[in-house]
Write an enzyme that holds these catalytic residues in place. Structure first.
Site, PDB file in Angstrom:
ATOM      1  N   TYR A 114       0.799  -1.222   0.000  1.00  0.00           N
ATOM      2  CA  TYR A 114       0.000   0.000   0.000  1.00  0.00           C
ATOM      3  C   TYR A 114       0.836   1.277   0.000  1.00  0.00           C
ATOM      4  O   TYR A 114       0.499   2.238  -0.719  1.00  0.00           O
ATOM      5  CB  TYR A 114      -0.996  -0.021   1.167  1.00  0.00           C
ATOM      6  CG  TYR A 114      -2.224  -0.845   0.842  1.00  0.00           C
ATOM      7  CD1 TYR A 114      -3.333  -0.258   0.228  1.00  0.00           C
ATOM      8  CD2 TYR A 114      -2.276  -2.200   1.108  1.00  0.00           C
ATOM      9  CE1 TYR A 114      -4.458  -1.002  -0.086  1.00  0.00           C
ATOM     10  CE2 TYR A 114      -3.393  -2.957   0.789  1.00  0.00           C
ATOM     11  CZ  TYR A 114      -4.481  -2.357   0.184  1.00  0.00           C
ATOM     12  OH  TYR A 114      -5.577  -3.104  -0.142  1.00  0.00           O
ATOM     13  N   GLU A 164      -8.967  -6.936   4.300  1.00  0.00           N
ATOM     14  CA  GLU A 164      -8.205  -8.024   3.692  1.00  0.00           C
ATOM     15  C   GLU A 164      -7.561  -8.918   4.741  1.00  0.00           C
ATOM     16  O   GLU A 164      -7.492 -10.144   4.561  1.00  0.00           O
ATOM     17  CB  GLU A 164      -7.163  -7.449   2.730  1.00  0.00           C
ATOM     18  CG  GLU A 164      -7.807  -6.854   1.488  1.00  0.00           C
ATOM     19  CD  GLU A 164      -6.932  -5.858   0.756  1.00  0.00           C
ATOM     20  OE1 GLU A 164      -5.697  -5.832   1.020  1.00  0.00           O
ATOM     21  OE2 GLU A 164      -7.470  -5.093  -0.071  1.00  0.00           O
TER      22      GLU A 164
END
Length: 417
Positions: free
Chosen positions: A95, A137
């Site tokens: 990310y 997630e």
């Protein structure tokens, strides 16, 4: 944490995103892959070349920005993206890389218009979204690994069956090499398969819909051979689909991820209409077989559109279920009928799917509609459902490749969280 001022700035940039979104995301992917070529092991390069991945990211960023002050509307979009990320093993450490290059692309494309205040607001907005995605997630990864028979990452499976279902579709039956029982999946979900084609420098991950009911021993997927486009016959066909068709045989091993996907058969008693175009038949077949295996007597109409008999996968199986189960009916459309295609046996209607030919076969009551296929097919089905006044909560769909719009999974204004 986003401040009210930053939220207002992000919302105010929506017109700029609409005007420049695909340019920003194309630049983002180019710069990220140049700096981090290892990420090519995750992303499908074919979607990069066609621009589908850039358009999908632009659609998701735009949807996020437009609804940033109403996060309750984003649940469906977040879930759909999270399922795809989990199937690709996107990890928390990815990310910051994405954030760095996305903000860099915004700054480059917008130029002087990208003021420090705008970039700071978008950095905060991205940080908030990353935190949400990582949390969702993580729960998915943990749940997949801790369920009976579950695992983390990619696990070796052996091909124990390979069947040519049509001219362009082949089924692969996969069994875990370790012999452990398999976790169940929800009919409509897909498997990710990781392959390193000889001569290639990177792994490739592709998703294929599961095409049978859960049985705890094997998974079955169906793979369409992706041919070179007619507009450019010298262009290569699908790298992985052709490899799976031509080179992978019974006894070979493939790396497989736990099932994922949010396009699933709902647990209800409503009648079911399953509509598929081409290889979109695979998740519908999983739903149909699961309904039969469960002993459900929910009325089912199985609608399939394809070119003709040579492209018609699983025909005999569906015909047999319709013959032997009074609550199951089938309706088949052939768009390119030949002299060998027999009405009533191979197909029921010639031409494209239309409301006038579909309506007489629809079950009574508030049916649920599930549909999957090429973009033109799904648009035709959407138009039909609009004319039938089918509400959004009874429509369920899957797209091929990256989602170009998240409208079907965004909650309407005023929806409860």
């Amino acid at each position: 944490m986003l401040t009210p001022q930053q939220t207002a700035i992000v919302k105010a940039t929506v017109p700029a995103l609409e005007a420049h979104g695909e340019t920003i995301t194309r630049l983002f992917y180019a710069s990220m892959f140049q700096a981090h070529p290892e990420l090519l092991n995750i992303f499908n390069p074919a979607n990069q070349k066609t621009g589908r991945q850039a358009r999908s990211l632009a659609a998701s960023v735009l949807a996020y920005a437009a609804n940033i002050d109403h996060p309750e509307r984003l649940g469906g979009m977040v879930g759909r993206i999270a399922h795809k990320h989990v199937s690709l093993e996107v990890l928390p450490e990815h990310y910051p890389i994405v954030g760095e290059h996305l903000l860099g692309a915004i700054a480059t494309v917008l130029g002087d218009a990208a003021t420090p205040e705008i970039l700071d607001a978008w950095a905060a907005a991205y940080g908030q979204l990353a935190e949400i995605m990582i949390g969702v997630e993580d729960r998915m990864y943990t749940g997949a690994a801790e369920q009976p028979g579950g695992w983390r990452g990619f696990k070796p499976f052996r091909v124990v069956g390979k069947v040519q279902e049509s001219r362009v579709i082949a089924s692969l039956v996969l069994e875990p090499v370790d012999g452990q029982p398999l976790p169940d999946f929800r009919p409509g979900q897909y498997l990710s398969v990781k392959v390193r084609v000889p001569g290639q420098d990177t792994d490739q991950i592709r998703q294929y819909s599961l095409s049978d009911a859960p049985n705890s021993r094997t998974y079955r997927i169906a793979v369409k051979r992706e041919l070179a486009p007619q507009s450019d016959p010298f262009a290569p066909g699908g790298l992985i689909s052709n490899f799976l068709h031509d080179d992978v045989q019974e006894g070979d091993e493939l790396l497989v991820h736990t099932p994922a996907g949010d396009f699933c058969l709902q647990d209800s008693e409503r009648p079911v209409v399953l509509l598929s175009g081409g290889v979109g038949v695979t998740p519908m077949l999983s739903m149909l077989n699961a309904l039969v295996a469960s002993g459900s007597d929910r009325p089912v109409l199985f609608v399939h559109a394809t070119l003709g008999a040579s492209a018609h996968a699983f025909r005999e199986h569906v015909n047999e279920l319709a013959r032997t189960h009074a609550h199951i009916r089938k309706l088949v459309y052939y768009t390119d009928v030949t002299a060998e295609d027999r009405p009533g046996e191979h197909h029921d209607e010639a031409g494209l799917i239309r409301l006038e030919t579909l309506r007489p076969h629809l079950p009574q009551g508030g049916a649920e509609y599930y549909y999957c296929g090429p973009e033109g097919f799904t648009q035709a089905v959407e138009n039909i459902l609009d004319r039938l006044n089918v509400p959004a909560e009874r429509r369920f769909t899957e797209t091929f490749g990256p989602s170009q719009s998240f409208a079907p999974v965004l909650a309407p204004a005023g929806a409860a969280g």
